[in-house]
Design a protein around this motif. Structure first.
Motif, PDB file in Angstrom:
ATOM      1  N   ILE A 134      35.842 -21.223 -37.440  1.00  0.00           N
ATOM      2  CA  ILE A 134      36.060 -20.768 -38.619  1.00  0.00           C
ATOM      3  C   ILE A 134      36.496 -19.147 -38.421  1.00  0.00           C
ATOM      4  O   ILE A 134      35.516 -18.427 -37.993  1.00  0.00           O
ATOM      5  N   SER A 135      37.252 -18.696 -38.934  1.00  0.00           N
ATOM      6  CA  SER A 135      37.569 -17.309 -38.889  1.00  0.00           C
ATOM      7  C   SER A 135      38.012 -16.829 -40.376  1.00  0.00           C
ATOM      8  O   SER A 135      38.491 -17.680 -41.057  1.00  0.00           O
ATOM      9  N   TYR A 136      37.433 -15.824 -41.038  1.00  0.00           N
ATOM     10  CA  TYR A 136      37.296 -15.275 -42.446  1.00  0.00           C
ATOM     11  C   TYR A 136      37.485 -13.675 -42.412  1.00  0.00           C
ATOM     12  O   TYR A 136      36.621 -13.010 -42.168  1.00  0.00           O
ATOM     13  N   PRO A 137      38.690 -13.365 -43.059  1.00  0.00           N
ATOM     14  CA  PRO A 137      38.803 -12.119 -43.204  1.00  0.00           C
ATOM     15  C   PRO A 137      38.303 -11.539 -44.622  1.00  0.00           C
ATOM     16  O   PRO A 137      38.860 -11.656 -45.627  1.00  0.00           O
ATOM     17  N   ARG A 138      36.696 -11.283 -44.559  1.00  0.00           N
ATOM     18  CA  ARG A 138      36.316 -11.119 -46.017  1.00  0.00           C
ATOM     19  C   ARG A 138      36.765  -9.568 -46.498  1.00  0.00           C
ATOM     20  O   ARG A 138      36.651  -8.581 -45.937  1.00  0.00           O
ATOM     21  N   PRO A 139      37.275  -9.842 -47.737  1.00  0.00           N
ATOM     22  CA  PRO A 139      37.886  -8.563 -48.165  1.00  0.00           C
ATOM     23  C   PRO A 139      36.793  -7.580 -48.758  1.00  0.00           C
ATOM     24  O   PRO A 139      35.785  -8.059 -49.311  1.00  0.00           O
ATOM     25  N   LEU A 140      36.971  -6.341 -48.328  1.00  0.00           N
ATOM     26  CA  LEU A 140      36.053  -5.338 -48.526  1.00  0.00           C
ATOM     27  C   LEU A 140      36.264  -4.581 -49.866  1.00  0.00           C
ATOM     28  O   LEU A 140      35.344  -3.972 -50.487  1.00  0.00           O
ATOM     29  N   ASN A 141      37.518  -4.369 -50.173  1.00  0.00           N
ATOM     30  CA  ASN A 141      37.957  -3.748 -51.319  1.00  0.00           C
ATOM     31  C   ASN A 141      39.365  -4.118 -51.742  1.00  0.00           C
ATOM     32  O   ASN A 141      39.965  -4.939 -51.278  1.00  0.00           O
ATOM     33  N   ARG A 142      40.117  -3.484 -52.711  1.00  0.00           N
ATOM     34  CA  ARG A 142      41.388  -3.717 -53.353  1.00  0.00           C
ATOM     35  C   ARG A 142      42.460  -2.802 -52.458  1.00  0.00           C
ATOM     36  O   ARG A 142      43.700  -3.211 -52.520  1.00  0.00           O
ATOM     37  N   LYS A 143      42.051  -2.178 -51.484  1.00  0.00           N
ATOM     38  CA  LYS A 143      42.821  -1.443 -50.785  1.00  0.00           C
ATOM     39  C   LYS A 143      43.407  -2.146 -49.468  1.00  0.00           C
ATOM     40  O   LYS A 143      44.394  -1.801 -48.762  1.00  0.00           O
ATOM     41  N   GLY A 144      42.750  -3.615 -49.290  1.00  0.00           N
ATOM     42  CA  GLY A 144      43.358  -4.327 -48.269  1.00  0.00           C
ATOM     43  C   GLY A 144      42.574  -4.287 -46.838  1.00  0.00           C
ATOM     44  O   GLY A 144      43.112  -4.570 -45.734  1.00  0.00           O
ATOM     45  N   ASP A 145      41.660  -3.844 -47.049  1.00  0.00           N
ATOM     46  CA  ASP A 145      40.631  -3.581 -45.861  1.00  0.00           C
ATOM     47  C   ASP A 145      39.689  -5.119 -45.914  1.00  0.00           C
ATOM     48  O   ASP A 145      39.146  -5.578 -46.617  1.00  0.00           O
ATOM     49  N   PHE A 146      39.616  -5.371 -44.465  1.00  0.00           N
ATOM     50  CA  PHE A 146      38.698  -6.493 -44.346  1.00  0.00           C
ATOM     51  C   PHE A 146      37.768  -6.604 -43.217  1.00  0.00           C
ATOM     52  O   PHE A 146      37.719  -5.635 -42.357  1.00  0.00           O
ATOM     53  N   ASP A 147      36.430  -7.435 -43.210  1.00  0.00           N
ATOM     54  CA  ASP A 147      35.474  -7.395 -42.289  1.00  0.00           C
ATOM     55  C   ASP A 147      35.749  -9.002 -41.905  1.00  0.00           C
ATOM     56  O   ASP A 147      35.594  -9.850 -42.341  1.00  0.00           O
ATOM     57  N   LEU A 148      36.112  -9.092 -40.341  1.00  0.00           N
ATOM     58  CA  LEU A 148      36.452 -10.209 -40.000  1.00  0.00           C
ATOM     59  C   LEU A 148      35.133 -10.895 -39.534  1.00  0.00           C
ATOM     60  O   LEU A 148      34.419 -10.353 -38.723  1.00  0.00           O
ATOM     61  N   GLU A 149      35.040 -12.193 -40.217  1.00  0.00           N
ATOM     62  CA  GLU A 149      33.890 -12.816 -39.599  1.00  0.00           C
ATOM     63  C   GLU A 149      34.274 -14.235 -38.988  1.00  0.00           C
ATOM     64  O   GLU A 149      35.674 -14.644 -39.069  1.00  0.00           O
ATOM     65  N   SER A 150      33.555 -14.498 -37.880  1.00  0.00           N
ATOM     66  CA  SER A 150      33.846 -15.587 -37.039  1.00  0.00           C
ATOM     67  C   SER A 150      32.805 -16.619 -36.870  1.00  0.00           C
ATOM     68  O   SER A 150      31.667 -16.061 -36.496  1.00  0.00           O
ATOM     69  N   TYR A 151      32.867 -17.872 -36.684  1.00  0.00           N
ATOM     70  CA  TYR A 151      31.974 -18.783 -36.597  1.00  0.00           C
ATOM     71  C   TYR A 151      32.572 -19.742 -35.326  1.00  0.00           C
ATOM     72  O   TYR A 151      33.558 -20.297 -35.395  1.00  0.00           O
ATOM     73  N   THR A 152      31.683 -20.021 -34.301  1.00  0.00           N
ATOM     74  CA  THR A 152      31.948 -20.973 -33.272  1.00  0.00           C
ATOM     75  C   THR A 152      31.706 -22.397 -33.932  1.00  0.00           C
ATOM     76  O   THR A 152      31.024 -22.660 -34.994  1.00  0.00           O
ATOM     77  N   TYR A 153      32.153 -23.525 -33.003  1.00  0.00           N
ATOM     78  CA  TYR A 153      31.652 -24.840 -33.676  1.00  0.00           C
ATOM     79  C   TYR A 153      30.254 -24.971 -33.500  1.00  0.00           C
ATOM     80  O   TYR A 153      29.722 -25.469 -34.399  1.00  0.00           O
ATOM     81  N   ARG A 154      29.518 -24.626 -32.489  1.00  0.00           N
ATOM     82  CA  ARG A 154      28.186 -24.699 -32.593  1.00  0.00           C
ATOM     83  C   ARG A 154      27.476 -23.813 -33.428  1.00  0.00           C
ATOM     84  O   ARG A 154      26.433 -24.347 -34.246  1.00  0.00           O
ATOM     85  N   GLU A 155      28.067 -22.775 -33.897  1.00  0.00           N
ATOM     86  CA  GLU A 155      27.377 -21.833 -35.011  1.00  0.00           C
ATOM     87  C   GLU A 155      27.456 -22.413 -36.196  1.00  0.00           C
ATOM     88  O   GLU A 155      26.734 -22.672 -37.295  1.00  0.00           O
ATOM     89  N   THR A 156      28.834 -23.057 -36.457  1.00  0.00           N
ATOM     90  CA  THR A 156      29.208 -23.666 -37.945  1.00  0.00           C
ATOM     91  C   THR A 156      28.067 -24.872 -37.866  1.00  0.00           C
ATOM     92  O   THR A 156      27.814 -25.488 -39.194  1.00  0.00           O
ATOM     93  N   TYR A 157      28.085 -25.652 -36.807  1.00  0.00           N
ATOM     94  CA  TYR A 157      27.212 -26.948 -36.883  1.00  0.00           C
ATOM     95  C   TYR A 157      25.793 -26.746 -37.311  1.00  0.00           C
ATOM     96  O   TYR A 157      25.116 -27.026 -38.053  1.00  0.00           O
ATOM     97  N   ASP A 158      25.005 -25.405 -36.767  1.00  0.00           N
ATOM     98  CA  ASP A 158      23.822 -25.205 -37.007  1.00  0.00           C
ATOM     99  C   ASP A 158      23.582 -24.786 -38.191  1.00  0.00           C
ATOM    100  O   ASP A 158      22.416 -25.034 -39.110  1.00  0.00           O
ATOM    101  N   ILE A 159      24.746 -24.091 -38.847  1.00  0.00           N
ATOM    102  CA  ILE A 159      24.663 -23.423 -40.177  1.00  0.00           C
ATOM    103  C   ILE A 159      24.516 -24.654 -41.007  1.00  0.00           C
ATOM    104  O   ILE A 159      23.795 -24.595 -42.085  1.00  0.00           O
TER     105      ILE A 159
END
Length: 670
Positions: free
Chosen positions: A94-119
């Motif tokens: 999973i990859s998720y560009p988390r929106p930080l503000n209305r200016k179009g800035d993002f913080d990119l989150e990423s999860y591997t298959y193993r990380e997603t499974y454990d979560i």
């Protein structure tokens, strides 16, 4: 020998046998390509031999493997997901560009298959022990696009519960109905999009007191599920996959509008989620190193099944946008290094209308797939954004099958089904287009013997899909939960012979002399606007509920608007004799609008309205909807029609020539 060992041996044997047969054919094809050169290429251009071979070889291996999983009782998608965790745990999931503000800035989150499974396992523990979720429960997810949606979804699958994906735009009666018909036990709500549910909470509590509403505190939940020391819960196989389970039972529930007026809960079977999505992902060339970017809502089957499930089935990564934004679309696609994007036709047109962005040339996207991309902008979209392949498909939430294309170059522009000669012949057994009644396109044509006939090349007809066990249609078409009438209405019997059964798509398609299929229009009372299905009957009911003492009849249809995808809602109001003075009363219309907002989502609000003295009917008292669907904008054929439009989505105003110029030029947004 353990089950997994037997499975491994069987799959290896299947692969060996298949390769023993396939390898000589592959070598023969390559030899012909080398020796025959242009002759073979010409043959391939006509019959798409290589494309058909690519699909057929995978199909011949995937189906036996899936049948083996059914035999073992481990056909649920959870086991597909677990296999990739085991084999490719370090790859991105999973990859998720988390929106930080209305200016179009993002913080990119990423999860591997193993990380997603454990979560997911840690979240499963929370759901099981703190919220009382158990196997067999139906649990609704009312969430925006974000990783938590997928975490909740797969945690429910792990527990053995059935996720129900609520449309977070739904409010009032449709929302209560959606929860009721699915027998939902609990709803997990994202505060970001929970306003509609909050507005309806009092009614839900009163009418459905057994339903538990959980507004999620994501910060608190994340502290738990991201902590490696938090306890995990892995469901027992016997509970997640009970012996009595079948692969055509519900994997999840997705809501779709129809002609009945209220949402219907379409059953997404395990068969569709696993084998259907696996084949779809292969056809669209999704690989382990692929990332598919989607800004489509996850509560829709396009993003959920043909996005998440199709991607995970191949071990790829899904990149999800919190919500669609034309201005930041390519920036997000670039940040996530996406190789594929999902679209609906409206998205493509919006993107073409945006100013040139530096990111539209920096992305890695080579394949775009979705539905509704019109032929008039098809090549413009490919050329401007450097897209090599368009994967236009035809599918609907409840349909048992889908059609696909993998369109390169110039041939096949606009098609939603494009296969080679071999696969087209095979599919002709299962998919067809039949003639419709020329006087009523919502009905199929039957000849003097009472049977349907295949529509001639170039003539629009209704697409049908074969139900292989007519006496047990649910094995092919599961229909709608708790709505036998609506399910039955989608099954057409005695089509080509006595006793056969076919699924009715409710859509008009046409073929050409190359056996390519093209989408034409929706049939009946449902139309598509802003990527959503709008039930005309639902809108009609809400208008009549507001003013049945002033309006004697109403008809709602979708009408075409130049340079806009789909069809905009058009309400024709026949005023009661005692209320004729309300004709043209803008205050009346805006009072109605205020009421409609409480019961209808934004996309279902009528975009255009017209008053008439009498709604037109045929000789057998049917409303002549076809005439209204062909309404000429802005002032009718004679130029004397007075229409009202929902200006800027805020209030109804008379539609002027100046307004119409703004609409067609894109200055004013509908």
């Amino acid at each position: 020998m353990a089950d997994h060992e037997v499975s491994f041996v069987v799959v290896r044997v299947l692969k060996f046998v298949f390769r023993a047969i396939a390898l000589p054919i592959v070598l023969l094809v390559r030899l012909m390509t080398i020796l025959c050169g242009g002759w073979f290429q010409s043959l391939d251009d006509r019959h798409k031999i290589k494309d058909d071979w690519y699909i057929a070889t995978y199909f011949l291996l995937a189906v036996p493997r899936y049948m083996w999983s059914v035999y073992r009782g481990k056909f649920q998608f959870w086991y597909t997901f677990e296999r990739h965790v085991k084999n490719s745990g370090s790859l991105s999931c999973i990859s998720y560009p988390r929106p930080l503000n209305r200016k179009g800035d993002f913080d990119l989150e990423s999860y591997t298959y193993r990380e997603t499974y454990d979560i997911v396992l840690r979240l499963s523990y929370v759901l099981y022990h703190e919220y009382g979720v158990r196997e067999g429960h139906t649990v609704a997810i009312d969430y925006a696009n974000k990783p938590m949606f997928i975490f909740l979804w797969f945690a429910l699958w792990n527990i053995g519960a059935i996720p129900s994906f609520l449309n977070y735009n739904s409010v009032g009666t449709p929302l209560v109905h959606s929860i009721r018909i699915a027998n939902v036990r609990a709803v997990f709500i994202d505060p970001q999009v929970g306003a509609a549910l909050k507005e309806t909470e009092t009614t839900i509590t009163k009418e459905l007191p057994q339903v538990k509403l959980h507004y999620m505190n994501e910060e608190t939940v994340y502290e738990t599920i991201m902590n490696p020391n938090s306890p995990q819960f892995l469901q027992e196989v016997e509970k997640r996959s009970p012996p009595f389970a079948t692969d055509f039972q519900a994997a999840c529930l997705i809501y779709t509008s129809g002609t009945t007026g209220l949402p219907k809960s379409a059953i997404m079977s395990w068969r569709k989620a696993v084998i259907g999505c696996t084949l779809f992902g292969h056809i669209l060339r999704i690989k382990k190193n692929s990332t598919v970017f989607t800004a489509m809502p996850l509560y829709h089957s396009t993003a959920a099944l043909l996005g998440v499930c199709a991607v995970f089935s191949q071990g790829g990564c899904v990149a999800i946008s919190n919500k669609f934004s034309a201005s930041s679309f390519w920036k997000q696609a670039s940040l996530t290094k996406s190789t594929h994007i999902q679209y609906v036709g409206e998205i493509c047109r919006y993107l073409l209308h945006t100013p040139v962005s530096e990111y539209e040339t920096k992305h890695c996207v080579k394949i775009a797939y979705g539905n509704g991309l019109r032929a008039d902008i098809w090549q413009d979209f490919k050329n401007r954004f450097g897209i090599n392949v368009i994967g236009e498909f035809y599918a609907s939430t409840e349909a048992p099958f889908a059609t696909t294309t993998f369109q390169r170059g110039d041939p096949g522009i606009g098609a939603c089904r494009s296969y080679g000669t071999f696969i087209s012949k095979i599919l002709s057994i299962q998919q067809t287009i039949v003639k419709v009644d020329p006087d009523d396109e919502s009905q199929v044509y039957r000849n003097t013997k009472g049977f349907c006939e295949v529509a001639p090349v170039g003539v629009p007809g209704e697409m049908l899909m074969k139900i292989f066990l007519p006496k047990k249609p649910e094995a092919t078409f599961q229909g709608y939960l708790g709505n036998k009438k609506a399910t039955k209405s989608k099954v057409l019997r005695d089509v080509f012979r006595k006793g056969d059964a076919w699924y009715r798509s409710g859509d008009l398609l046409k073929s050409d002399d190359q056996n390519l299929w093209y989408f034409v229009d929706r049939m009946g009372d449902t139309f598509r606007w802003k990527s959503e299905n709008v039930s005309a009957a639902e809108v009609e009911d809400q208008i009549m509920a507001f003013a049945n003492d002033k309006i004697s009849a109403v008809v709602v249809v979708g009408i075409s608007v130049p340079k806009h995808e789909g069809r905009a809602g058009f309400a024709v109001l026949e005023l009661a004799p005692q209320a004729r003075n309300f004709s043209g009363d803008v205050n009346f219309l805006n009072e109605m609008l205020s009421t409609l907002r409480k019961s209808l989502p934004k996309y279902a609000l009528p975009t255009f309205i017209k008053f008439v003295e009498e709604i037109e009917h045929t000789g057998n008292h049917k409303i002549m909807k076809k005439n209204y669907k062909n309404q000429v904008l802005p002032h009718g054929v004679g130029g004397d029609d007075i229409l009202y439009w929902l200006k800027n989505g805020a209030e109804y105003k008379p539609l002027t020539n100046a307004d119409w110029i703004d609409i067609t030029s894109g200055t004013a947004k509908l």
